[in-house]
Design a protein around this motif. Structure first.
Motif, PDB file in Angstrom:
ATOM      1  N   LEU A 178       0.830  -1.199   0.000  1.00  0.00           N
ATOM      2  CA  LEU A 178       0.000   0.000   0.000  1.00  0.00           C
ATOM      3  C   LEU A 178       0.869   1.255   0.000  1.00  0.00           C
ATOM      4  O   LEU A 178       0.658   2.173  -0.805  1.00  0.00           O
ATOM      5  CB  LEU A 178      -0.921  -0.003   1.224  1.00  0.00           C
ATOM      6  CG  LEU A 178      -1.727   1.269   1.484  1.00  0.00           C
ATOM      7  CD1 LEU A 178      -2.644   1.586   0.312  1.00  0.00           C
ATOM      8  CD2 LEU A 178      -2.530   1.132   2.782  1.00  0.00           C
TER       9      LEU A 178
ATOM     10  N   CYS B 260       1.294   3.923  -3.094  1.00  0.00           N
ATOM     11  CA  CYS B 260       0.943   5.337  -2.896  1.00  0.00           C
ATOM     12  C   CYS B 260       2.108   6.246  -3.279  1.00  0.00           C
ATOM     13  O   CYS B 260       1.936   7.209  -4.035  1.00  0.00           O
ATOM     14  CB  CYS B 260       0.546   5.586  -1.442  1.00  0.00           C
ATOM     15  SG  CYS B 260      -1.164   5.147  -1.063  1.00  0.00           S
TER      16      CYS B 260
ATOM     17  N   CYS C 180      -4.599   8.140  -2.409  1.00  0.00           N
ATOM     18  CA  CYS C 180      -3.287   8.338  -1.786  1.00  0.00           C
ATOM     19  C   CYS C 180      -3.313   9.509  -0.808  1.00  0.00           C
ATOM     20  O   CYS C 180      -2.759   9.419   0.293  1.00  0.00           O
ATOM     21  CB  CYS C 180      -2.223   8.580  -2.854  1.00  0.00           C
ATOM     22  SG  CYS C 180      -1.914   7.158  -3.915  1.00  0.00           S
TER      23      CYS C 180
ATOM     24  N   PHE D 263      -5.175   8.504   2.286  1.00  0.00           N
ATOM     25  CA  PHE D 263      -4.348   7.605   3.104  1.00  0.00           C
ATOM     26  C   PHE D 263      -3.319   8.391   3.912  1.00  0.00           C
ATOM     27  O   PHE D 263      -3.185   8.203   5.130  1.00  0.00           O
ATOM     28  CB  PHE D 263      -3.646   6.591   2.197  1.00  0.00           C
ATOM     29  CG  PHE D 263      -2.614   5.752   2.906  1.00  0.00           C
ATOM     30  CD1 PHE D 263      -2.983   4.878   3.920  1.00  0.00           C
ATOM     31  CD2 PHE D 263      -1.274   5.826   2.538  1.00  0.00           C
ATOM     32  CE1 PHE D 263      -2.033   4.098   4.575  1.00  0.00           C
ATOM     33  CE2 PHE D 263      -0.322   5.050   3.184  1.00  0.00           C
ATOM     34  CZ  PHE D 263      -0.694   4.189   4.199  1.00  0.00           C
TER      35      PHE D 263
ATOM     36  N   THR E 259      -5.128  10.455   6.593  1.00  0.00           N
ATOM     37  CA  THR E 259      -5.748   9.649   7.644  1.00  0.00           C
ATOM     38  C   THR E 259      -4.742   9.278   8.732  1.00  0.00           C
ATOM     39  O   THR E 259      -5.045   9.323   9.927  1.00  0.00           O
ATOM     40  CB  THR E 259      -6.363   8.370   7.049  1.00  0.00           C
ATOM     41  OG1 THR E 259      -7.404   8.719   6.139  1.00  0.00           O
ATOM     42  CG2 THR E 259      -6.934   7.463   8.139  1.00  0.00           C
ATOM     43  N   TYR E 260      -3.548   8.898   8.300  1.00  0.00           N
ATOM     44  CA  TYR E 260      -2.519   8.468   9.253  1.00  0.00           C
ATOM     45  C   TYR E 260      -1.467   9.551   9.510  1.00  0.00           C
ATOM     46  O   TYR E 260      -0.472   9.277  10.197  1.00  0.00           O
ATOM     47  CB  TYR E 260      -1.846   7.196   8.735  1.00  0.00           C
ATOM     48  CG  TYR E 260      -2.772   6.008   8.700  1.00  0.00           C
ATOM     49  CD1 TYR E 260      -2.971   5.213   9.821  1.00  0.00           C
ATOM     50  CD2 TYR E 260      -3.463   5.676   7.534  1.00  0.00           C
ATOM     51  CE1 TYR E 260      -3.821   4.124   9.802  1.00  0.00           C
ATOM     52  CE2 TYR E 260      -4.320   4.586   7.488  1.00  0.00           C
ATOM     53  CZ  TYR E 260      -4.493   3.810   8.624  1.00  0.00           C
ATOM     54  OH  TYR E 260      -5.349   2.729   8.590  1.00  0.00           O
TER      55      TYR E 260
ATOM     56  N   PHE F 232      -1.653  -0.469   8.764  1.00  0.00           N
ATOM     57  CA  PHE F 232      -2.403   0.205   7.691  1.00  0.00           C
ATOM     58  C   PHE F 232      -3.427  -0.716   7.024  1.00  0.00           C
ATOM     59  O   PHE F 232      -4.154  -0.278   6.127  1.00  0.00           O
ATOM     60  CB  PHE F 232      -1.438   0.757   6.645  1.00  0.00           C
ATOM     61  CG  PHE F 232      -0.419   1.709   7.208  1.00  0.00           C
ATOM     62  CD1 PHE F 232      -0.827   2.821   7.932  1.00  0.00           C
ATOM     63  CD2 PHE F 232       0.931   1.492   7.028  1.00  0.00           C
ATOM     64  CE1 PHE F 232       0.110   3.708   8.466  1.00  0.00           C
ATOM     65  CE2 PHE F 232       1.872   2.370   7.547  1.00  0.00           C
ATOM     66  CZ  PHE F 232       1.462   3.480   8.270  1.00  0.00           C
TER      67      PHE F 232
ATOM     68  N   PHE G 248      -7.136   0.361   6.494  1.00  0.00           N
ATOM     69  CA  PHE G 248      -7.416   1.269   5.378  1.00  0.00           C
ATOM     70  C   PHE G 248      -7.738   0.457   4.123  1.00  0.00           C
ATOM     71  O   PHE G 248      -8.638   0.824   3.350  1.00  0.00           O
ATOM     72  CB  PHE G 248      -6.207   2.172   5.125  1.00  0.00           C
ATOM     73  CG  PHE G 248      -6.460   3.249   4.095  1.00  0.00           C
ATOM     74  CD1 PHE G 248      -7.013   4.465   4.462  1.00  0.00           C
ATOM     75  CD2 PHE G 248      -6.147   3.045   2.756  1.00  0.00           C
ATOM     76  CE1 PHE G 248      -7.253   5.458   3.514  1.00  0.00           C
ATOM     77  CE2 PHE G 248      -6.385   4.022   1.801  1.00  0.00           C
ATOM     78  CZ  PHE G 248      -6.940   5.235   2.186  1.00  0.00           C
TER      79      PHE G 248
END
Length: 282
Positions: free
Chosen positions: A152, A156, A166, A169, A172-173, A197, A200
């Motif tokens: 992942l 990305c 992307c 992602f 989010t983190y 992860f 996700f």
């Protein structure tokens, strides 16, 4: 009454089981991994965290399964830690044997683990007959949470996924390319970091590129591991682990592709281990 333990590096589930198979109680303690912990550290945990919860209980035997318990010299350290509180028979086995006992019982089958890491074996109902080495998340561990997270991140940062995905992602983190490289290459337990992860991926499994990422990794696990076992097309293929459990719809499609017989798919081995000992101790 017997005690069964299923241990990872972060936590251990302990279950006390009556001889008739009824569960007396369950509890959790920090993980015990003799590959990373000394006998003294594990002994302290047993004495300070587990023993107070079981004071006064009569335990006849302890069956311990854990990560890092694949070598006799390491298993002895776990035995000694447990013996510091209970002078009873102690049997220490690997987490792979936990999967085999929990999933196959006393039957022949292929037992697989898909969690933070991955592993597998051909089990004949009594012992492991064949095993393809998982090799860890750098060289192997196909289908594992660590590898899914690695794929992942790689997709990305190399713009292989939709730009909007992307961005979501990374936000989010709260990630940056620099922070990712720092965690993966310089901080401890990069496998756990990468596996964090996986939720996700589960949340966005309806995105075709995400689905294909997961599918290809499971396909690699089946092709490079399961398909290598003698008689792989004759025996059920079982799975245990959070990745297998939450992505079982994808996993079943890959099994169908290779015309393999799907077996049990469980989140954790404990319930299967209880059934196993209820059967073999009759």
């Amino acid at each position: 009454m017997i005690a069964i333990a299923d241990s990872g590096s972060t936590k251990t589930e302990w279950c006390l089981v009556e001889k008739i198979g009824q569960i007396h109680s369950r509890c959790f303690t920090p993980g015990m991994n003799p590959y990373f912990q000394s006998e003294e550290q594990m002994t302290a945990m047993i004495q300070q965290v587990l023993y107070p919860q079981w004071t006064g209980l009569v335990i006849d035997a302890v069956y311990f399964y854990g990560a890092g318990c694949a070598f006799p010299e390491k298993n002895v350290l776990v035995e000694k830690a447990i013996h510091s509180c209970w002078s009873v028979p102690v049997e220490v086995n690997s987490d792979l044997m936990a999967a085999a006992h929990a999933l196959c019982g006393t039957d022949t089958g292929i037992a697989c683990i898909l969690g933070t890491g991955s592993n597998s074996c051909l089990y004949d109902g009594k012992e492991v007959k064949e095993q393809i080495s998982p090799l860890g998340f750098i060289l192997g561990d196909e289908g594992s949470g660590a590898v899914l997270g690695k794929l992942l991140i790689g997709d990305c940062l190399k713009r292989q996924l939709p730009a909007s995905l992307c961005q979501e992602f990374m936000e989010t983190y709260q990630l940056t390319p620099a922070s990712i490289l720092e965690h993966v290459y310089k901080k401890p337990f990069p496998n756990r970091y990468l596996a964090s992860f996986v939720p996700f991926l589960k949340e966005h499994l309806d995105v075709e590129s995400v689905f294909q990422l997961v599918y290809r990794s499971f396909d690699a696990f089946i092709r490079r591991n399961v398909m290598q076992y003698t008689g792989h097309d004759r025996y059920p293929v079982h799975f245990v682990g959070s990745v297998a459990f939450y992505f079982q719809s994808v996993l079943r499609q890959v099994l169908e592709k290779y015309e393999l017989t799907p077996g049990k798919i469980e989140k954790a081995p404990m319930d299967g281990l209880i059934l196993y000992y209820n059967k073999v101790r009759k």
